[in-house]
Enzyme design. Structure first.
Site, mmCIF file in Angstrom:
data_model
loop_
_atom_site.group_PDB
_atom_site.id
_atom_site.type_symbol
_atom_site.label_atom_id
_atom_site.label_comp_id
_atom_site.label_asym_id
_atom_site.label_seq_id
_atom_site.Cartn_x
_atom_site.Cartn_y
_atom_site.Cartn_z
ATOM 1 C CG HIS A 1 7.295 24.017 12.461
ATOM 2 N ND1 HIS A 1 7.555 23.485 13.699
ATOM 3 C CD2 HIS A 1 6.125 23.439 12.033
ATOM 4 C CE1 HIS A 1 6.587 22.636 14.017
ATOM 5 N NE2 HIS A 1 5.722 22.579 13.018
ATOM 6 C CB CYS B 1 9.421 20.825 15.106
ATOM 7 S SG CYS B 1 10.523 22.193 14.708
#
Length: 369
Positions: A311, A32
């Site tokens: 994330h 990510c």
């Protein structure tokens, strides 16, 4: 993508130009950090256009060696040439090349998006410089690569000093800082210039980008053990030092230093501080232009309470609309939603989605975004 996908496609068809594409990127296990930065770069329109131009100028070179630049150009070409307006693409070739080239990105551990952005831009510059040198030593092949890397030729009137190669990566992202030191005895100012692709700013609770930039350029007094050696006085003297932006870049990338080493803890801690980043930013305290104006077009957001897990997602502005990219998922968001990523006003908060890297494009007088 289901109902959300068809809703997005309907909105894209009505509100966005025919040629634009909005594709999610598949995650290959903790990639990510890479996907969020790639989305920000894709919606950096001048960078995207020059990368696609590079692709079309070099695609016929049969012996072209695969590198991060060719993989990135190939990925951007893949996205921009899709028949549908939205969907998902797997940036497999690019990620494989990245891992092959740099062992830092080989593990499945949480990586730093800012570290990746820095590595990528510097790697692209290295590749363009090597191509330009190779083209110069072999006039037969000097056409596309050198022109693409360097743009207009620089003249050397005195013929002695060769200017460094200015690639299109430099033309987009590079600015110049000047480090000024003034001797408090003789008043002589010593200035040293340095280039940058992004500005890393220290942050404080309930602050703003403007105040962080002011702190970055604030005057510091050098005394006691930190005295400055003045060449004119030929001795150590008290001095005042400050950093100023001498030449603002076309694309201003601001990295908020949200990860701080805490000695008492013996580890890094994430600062969830609320730092307001405006949609329109004026750069004051620059040497060349007192009022360089910028418009925000992308934000890489770190989601999570600590530096070693979490994330990354990104917000991008395209044709006056904001979109949210979370790996494979793409959705439209309201402009007011950008404020939810400023950070937390209290130290302990359930909100862990904080703006980490900001991308601003310089506004040319008289133009509209």
């Amino acid at each position: 993508m289901g109902a959300a996908g068809s809703k997005l496609e309907k909105a894209l068809g009505e509100q966005f130009p025919e040629g634009e594409r909005y594709f999610g990127l598949e995650n290959f296990g903790n990639t990510c950090y890479c996907n969020s930065v790639l989305q920000a770069l894709y919606f950096c329109v001048p960078f995207r256009e020059q990368l696609l131009e590079y692709y079309s100028s070099n695609k016929n070179l049969a012996d072209a060696e695969e590198n991060l630049l060719t993989c990135l150009a190939d990925l951007f070409m893949q996205i921009s040439s899709q028949k549908k307006k939205t969907g998902v693409i797997a940036p497999k070739r690019f990620v494989q090349r990245l891992k092959k080239q740099n062992e830092i990105f080989r593990s499945y551990m949480h990586q730093d998006a800012h570290e990746f952005l820095n590595y990528l831009l510097n790697e692209l510059v290295d590749i363009l410089e090597k191509e330009s040198h190779a083209a110069k030593s072999d006039p037969e092949t000097s056409s596309p690569s050198e022109k693409m890397a360097n743009g207009p030729k620089n003249s050397h009137p005195n013929g002695t000093q060769k200017e460094p190669l200015v690639t299109w990566v430099h033309k987009n992202f590079q600015g110049i800082l000047t480090n000024e030191t003034r001797c408090l005895r003789c008043e002589t100012v010593t200035a040293r210039d340095e280039t940058f692709f992004d500005l890393s700013l220290d942050i404080e609770q309930n602050s703003s980008i403007t105040s962080c930039l002011k702190n970055f350029s604030s005057t510091e007094t050098l005394n006691a053990d930190d005295k400055f050696f003045c060449d004119k006085c030929c001795s150590l003297q008290e001095a005042q030092k400050r950093m100023k932006i001498k030449k603002p870049p076309h694309i201003l990338v601001i990295h908020l230093k949200r990860f701080k080493y805490i000695e008492q803890l013996g580890r890094y801690k994430k600062l969830s501080y609320r730092v307001v980043f405006p949609l329109e930013l004026k750069l004051s305290n620059t040497v060349e232009d007192a009022d360089a104006e910028y418009s925000l077009f992308a934000v890489v957001v770190h989601v999570g309470s600590g530096p070693n897990h979490g994330h990354y997602v990104s917000l991008v502005k395209s044709h006056n609309h904001w979109l949210f990219f979370d790996d494979e998922n793409v959705e439209m968001i309201d402009e007011s939603a950008v404020q939810t990523f400023f950070g937390s006003a209290q130290e302990y908060s359930s909100n862990t989605d904080h703006g980490y890297i900001l991308f601003y494009e310089r506004v040319v007088a008289g133009s509209t975004s």
